[in-house]
Design a protein around this motif. Structure first.
Motif, PDB file in Angstrom:
ATOM      1  N   LYS A 125      36.833  31.117  43.901  1.00  0.00           N
ATOM      2  CA  LYS A 125      36.574  32.046  42.795  1.00  0.00           C
ATOM      3  C   LYS A 125      35.399  31.533  41.976  1.00  0.00           C
ATOM      4  O   LYS A 125      35.076  30.343  41.979  1.00  0.00           O
ATOM      5  CB  LYS A 125      37.815  32.220  41.911  1.00  0.00           C
ATOM      6  CG  LYS A 125      38.348  30.929  41.279  1.00  0.00           C
ATOM      7  CD  LYS A 125      37.737  30.598  39.941  1.00  0.00           C
ATOM      8  CE  LYS A 125      38.370  29.338  39.327  1.00  0.00           C
ATOM      9  NZ  LYS A 125      37.686  28.877  38.109  1.00  0.00           N
ATOM     10  N   CYS A 165      33.798  32.345  37.961  1.00  0.00           N
ATOM     11  CA  CYS A 165      34.006  33.058  36.701  1.00  0.00           C
ATOM     12  C   CYS A 165      32.828  32.803  35.778  1.00  0.00           C
ATOM     13  O   CYS A 165      32.422  31.656  35.581  1.00  0.00           O
ATOM     14  CB  CYS A 165      35.292  32.602  36.017  1.00  0.00           C
ATOM     15  SG  CYS A 165      36.716  32.457  37.123  1.00  0.00           S
ATOM     16  N   LYS A 202      42.944  33.574  37.261  1.00  0.00           N
ATOM     17  CA  LYS A 202      41.980  32.504  37.519  1.00  0.00           C
ATOM     18  C   LYS A 202      40.716  32.636  36.680  1.00  0.00           C
ATOM     19  O   LYS A 202      40.033  31.645  36.406  1.00  0.00           O
ATOM     20  CB  LYS A 202      41.618  32.480  39.010  1.00  0.00           C
ATOM     21  CG  LYS A 202      42.775  32.120  39.924  1.00  0.00           C
ATOM     22  CD  LYS A 202      42.347  32.092  41.382  1.00  0.00           C
ATOM     23  CE  LYS A 202      43.509  31.761  42.311  1.00  0.00           C
ATOM     24  NZ  LYS A 202      44.016  30.399  42.097  1.00  0.00           N
ATOM     25  N   CYS A 203      40.382  33.863  36.274  1.00  0.00           N
ATOM     26  CA  CYS A 203      39.177  34.096  35.464  1.00  0.00           C
ATOM     27  C   CYS A 203      39.554  34.855  34.197  1.00  0.00           C
ATOM     28  O   CYS A 203      38.943  35.871  33.851  1.00  0.00           O
ATOM     29  CB  CYS A 203      38.134  34.865  36.259  1.00  0.00           C
ATOM     30  SG  CYS A 203      37.501  33.997  37.706  1.00  0.00           S
ATOM     31  N   HIS A 263      37.100  36.476  31.420  1.00  0.00           N
ATOM     32  CA  HIS A 263      35.679  36.341  31.708  1.00  0.00           C
ATOM     33  C   HIS A 263      35.093  37.724  31.994  1.00  0.00           C
ATOM     34  O   HIS A 263      35.718  38.557  32.650  1.00  0.00           O
ATOM     35  CB  HIS A 263      35.453  35.423  32.902  1.00  0.00           C
ATOM     36  CG  HIS A 263      35.584  33.974  32.565  1.00  0.00           C
ATOM     37  ND1 HIS A 263      36.805  33.396  32.270  1.00  0.00           N
ATOM     38  CD2 HIS A 263      34.658  32.985  32.445  1.00  0.00           C
ATOM     39  CE1 HIS A 263      36.620  32.111  32.003  1.00  0.00           C
ATOM     40  NE2 HIS A 263      35.335  31.833  32.093  1.00  0.00           N
ATOM     41  N   ALA A 266      33.263  38.151  37.246  1.00  0.00           N
ATOM     42  CA  ALA A 266      34.060  37.263  38.096  1.00  0.00           C
ATOM     43  C   ALA A 266      34.008  37.712  39.547  1.00  0.00           C
ATOM     44  O   ALA A 266      33.805  38.894  39.850  1.00  0.00           O
ATOM     45  CB  ALA A 266      35.510  37.222  37.612  1.00  0.00           C
ATOM     46  N   ASN A 285      34.085  25.175  30.810  1.00  0.00           N
ATOM     47  CA  ASN A 285      33.775  26.108  29.728  1.00  0.00           C
ATOM     48  C   ASN A 285      32.915  25.405  28.683  1.00  0.00           C
ATOM     49  O   ASN A 285      33.327  24.399  28.105  1.00  0.00           O
ATOM     50  CB  ASN A 285      35.068  26.619  29.089  1.00  0.00           C
ATOM     51  CG  ASN A 285      34.823  27.782  28.141  1.00  0.00           C
ATOM     52  OD1 ASN A 285      33.729  27.946  27.596  1.00  0.00           O
ATOM     53  ND2 ASN A 285      35.838  28.598  27.950  1.00  0.00           N
TER      54      ASN A 285
END
Length: 664
Positions: free
Chosen positions: A33, A35, A104-105, A108, A111, A611
């Motif tokens: 993934k 993001c 998971k994102c 955001h 993604a 982040n």
């Protein structure tokens, strides 16, 4: 030979797996993934509602279509299922993807999520019809192929034939490969696929660029799988796809099989006879596509008003008029100590740029050692005249670094702009750069814990000055071990401000169309999206800090059995309570306070969090280094599940994306 792609960006996360075999059933297999764009507001309710509407719209079509795109309330989205899976498997995969991408994102604004059976993406910016290969991910079969020292010509021939099939037939931009028999024991199987919002030429370009990138890292592998936002390719030496092939799993015979009237041997002969032709055609097509792309973007940049080489030279000539042509110190509008050296003076000082005077090569040219007539030693950076980025760097350093004065910043003594030469003159640093000591098994013994502590603190103070204490707010953008120079007492000085940028006092973040830096030190938001801030420099500092503590290079560190980057390795050891195992073995008995070493690993992990908002500022870092106060618990660094591959000598980008340079 394929054209060089060093003006493009493809951030590759290379995941080595023991046996790259994925079940051919309805089980959904997660791969990766990505993001981006964390929201700036803490009111997530509206965004979550809009995202749910989009994802529900996509999921509702998965029982009917293997590809679907949708737009809902300022959000664009699409999904693509692998062309050979059943519609039921596709539906199951999209159902899982729409649920997992929100987890998971979380929140955001952009993604991607990939599974072996499908992929799904969304963004606030329209991406329909744009061929993208970045961010790209490469996985490979750990088993080596038979001829490890030779290019796999048969694999290339098969893949390029599939690209032709996928983009020149009605197969909706997807094609599987039947076996190519090269001898009695080796077979080749492949699958290529594009999202169907692309036209045929964009699909062909996307797949061709993935092949180029895959070949850089997987020539000795029996199988590999590379995928990006708009296309994907997989090659194996076993059948990995469903053999009931066709649009939405209709019963269609596999392509490239020998017909009933011929034998397998006759078919193999025909394939071998066309291998060379296919490769040559593919190379020619790739070159023409790349040339067209460069011409198009060059024209677009000029129409958009970007600076040309001629305009830059005019600006530099204006800058030069602020100085006299006499040798020695002259006042200019920025700093009375910056000199305008004559080209003759520099030639004599460097023994006419002799090989013996060469100190090394930077991102934009060679660096030479010199000695002036008064005995003062200097370092001279000779920038390439033909390099537009070199022109930008020259102007940037002369107009910027002259305004900065700090003991942990390298000092610019002057410049020269004569006879089509662009020369920058710095104070000479006798111990060259940090990387020459840190990553040399002999020289690193000179870096005891006391010296390493001093280097970390010095770099932190220099970066703090750039971010907060100078009258300008400077973002360096290319902080790395080779840009930390060491004086005769091993004191660190940050160098190379050619890519630095000035921020306004109230400015938090900026973006660029040209990402310039070094993979392995670049923060993920900068490498992937061109977003940079003081937190981007903090990330780079964290990487350097972990390198100094461990004596290991982030861009070269690799554990085959685990596929870990240095950051991931540090994160795992720290979480398992084995942080001291990260410290270079020769330092264990000399670092004195082992608690300090553990604390500094903790601080390094805080700096490399994925982040940017979670990373501390440099003022906070300096306080952390000087005190024993409690530290917050860090989040995992980016790509902690796999190796963050940084030894990329050239880079790639999207068809209509950012132009990127990588000083790797």
């Amino acid at each position: 030979m394929f054209p060089s792609l060093n003006s493009r960006n493809l951030l590759l996360v290379l995941l080595s797996v023991s046996v790259f075999i994925i079940p051919q059933n309805s089980q959904i297999t997660y791969l990766y993934k990505a993001c981006f764009d964390p929201p700036r507001s803490r009111d997530h309710a509206k965004f979550e509602s809009n995202l749910n509407l989009l994802l529900n719209s996509l999921s509702s079509k998965s029982h009917l279509h293997s590809f679907y795109k949708a737009f809902s309330r300022n959000l664009y989205g699409l999904y693509l299922c692998r062309g050979d899976v059943s519609i039921q498997t596709c539906q199951n995969c999209i159902k899982v993807a729409t649920q997992e991408i929100k987890i998971k994102c979380a929140y955001h604004l952009s993604a991607f999520i990939w599974y072996d059976q499908c992929m799904l993406r969304y963004s606030q910016k329209s991406f329909f019809g744009v061929a993208q290969i970045s961010p790209g991910t490469l996985m490979w079969n750990q088993k080596n192929k038979t001829s490890v020292n030779q290019p796999d010509v048969d694999a290339l021939a098969l893949i390029y034939q599939l690209i032709k099939e996928a983009t020149n037939t009605s197969m909706l931009f997807r094609a599987n490969g039947s076996e190519v028999v090269t001898n009695s024991s080796e077979h080749r199987y492949g699958l290529v696929q594009c999202t169907r919002d692309l036209n045929s030429s964009s699909c062909s370009f996307c797949l061709s660029q993935l092949v180029v990138e895959a070949q850089k890292f997987s020539q000795q592998k029996a199988g590999w799988h590379i995928f990006g936002p708009s296309c994907n390719i997989r090659h194996e030496n076993y059948i990995f796809y469903q053999q009931n092939w066709g649009p939405d799993n209709a019963s269609t015979p596999p392509m490239n099989q020998p017909d009933d009237e011929g034998s397998a041997e006759e078919f193999a002969y025909k394939v071998r006879a066309t291998v060379v032709l296919l490769v040559l055609v593919a190379m020619t097509a790739s070159f023409l596509g790349f040339a067209s792309y460069v011409c198009f973007h060059r024209k677009r940049r000029l129409r958009g008003g970007e600076t040309t080489d001629e305009i830059l030279l005019q600006k530099l000539e204006i800058l030069k008029k602020h100085h006299t042509k006499e040798q020695g110190a002259t006042k200019d509008e920025y700093n009375s100590e910056v000199q305008n050296f004559s080209f003759k003076t520099i030639k004599v000082a460097t023994n006419y740029f002799s090989e013996e005077a060469t100190l090394g090569r930077g991102g934009f040219g060679l660096v030479f050692k010199g000695k002036l007539s008064n005995g003062k030693e200097i370092a001279v950076k000779r920038l390439s005249f033909k390099t537009g980025q070199g022109l930008e760097e020259f102007k940037n350093e002369v107009t910027l670094i002259a305004k900065l004065q700090h003991k942990n910043l390298v000092r610019l003594l002057g410049f020269c702009l004569e006879e089509n030469e662009k020369l920058l003159v710095y104070e000479y640093m006798p111990n060259t750069s940090l990387d020459t000591f840190l990553f040399d098994s002999t020289k690193r013994q000179q870096l005891d814990w006391s010296k390493r502590r001093n280097i970390i603190k010095g770099v932190a103070r220099g970066l703090l000055y750039l971010h907060e204490d100078s009258r300008l707010k400077i973002i360096h953008r290319d902080l790395k071990a080779s840009n930390v120079l060491l004086d005769e007492e091993m004191n660190p000085k940050i160098s190379d401000f050619g890519t630095a940028r000035i921020f306004g006092n109230d400015q938090i973040e900026a973006s660029t169309e040209r990402v310039i830096g070094t993979y392995g030190y670049m923060a993920p938001e900068y490498a992937l999206e061109g977003l940079f801030s003081i937190k981007s420099d903090v990330y780079s500092f964290g990487v350097i800090m972990l390198e100094v503590i461990s004596g290991k290079r982030n861009t070269g560190f690799y554990q085959p059995e685990r596929g870990l980057s240095l950051l991931s390795y540090a994160w795992r050891l720290w979480n398992e309570g084995k942080g001291l195992e990260l410290v270079e073995s020769d330092l264990i008995n000399t670092c004195g306070d082992k608690e300090e070493a553990l604390r500094w690993i903790h601080i390094g992990l805080l700096c490399v969090q994925e982040n940017p908002q979670d990373r501390p500022t440099m003022s906070t870092v300096v306080l952390m280094l000087a005190s024993s106060s409690n530290l917050p618990h860090p989040f995992a660094p980016p790509f902690s599940v796999g190796r963050f591959f940084a030894a990329i000598q050239s880079s790639s980008t999207t068809v209509s994306s950012k132009q990127v340079s990588c000083d790797c």
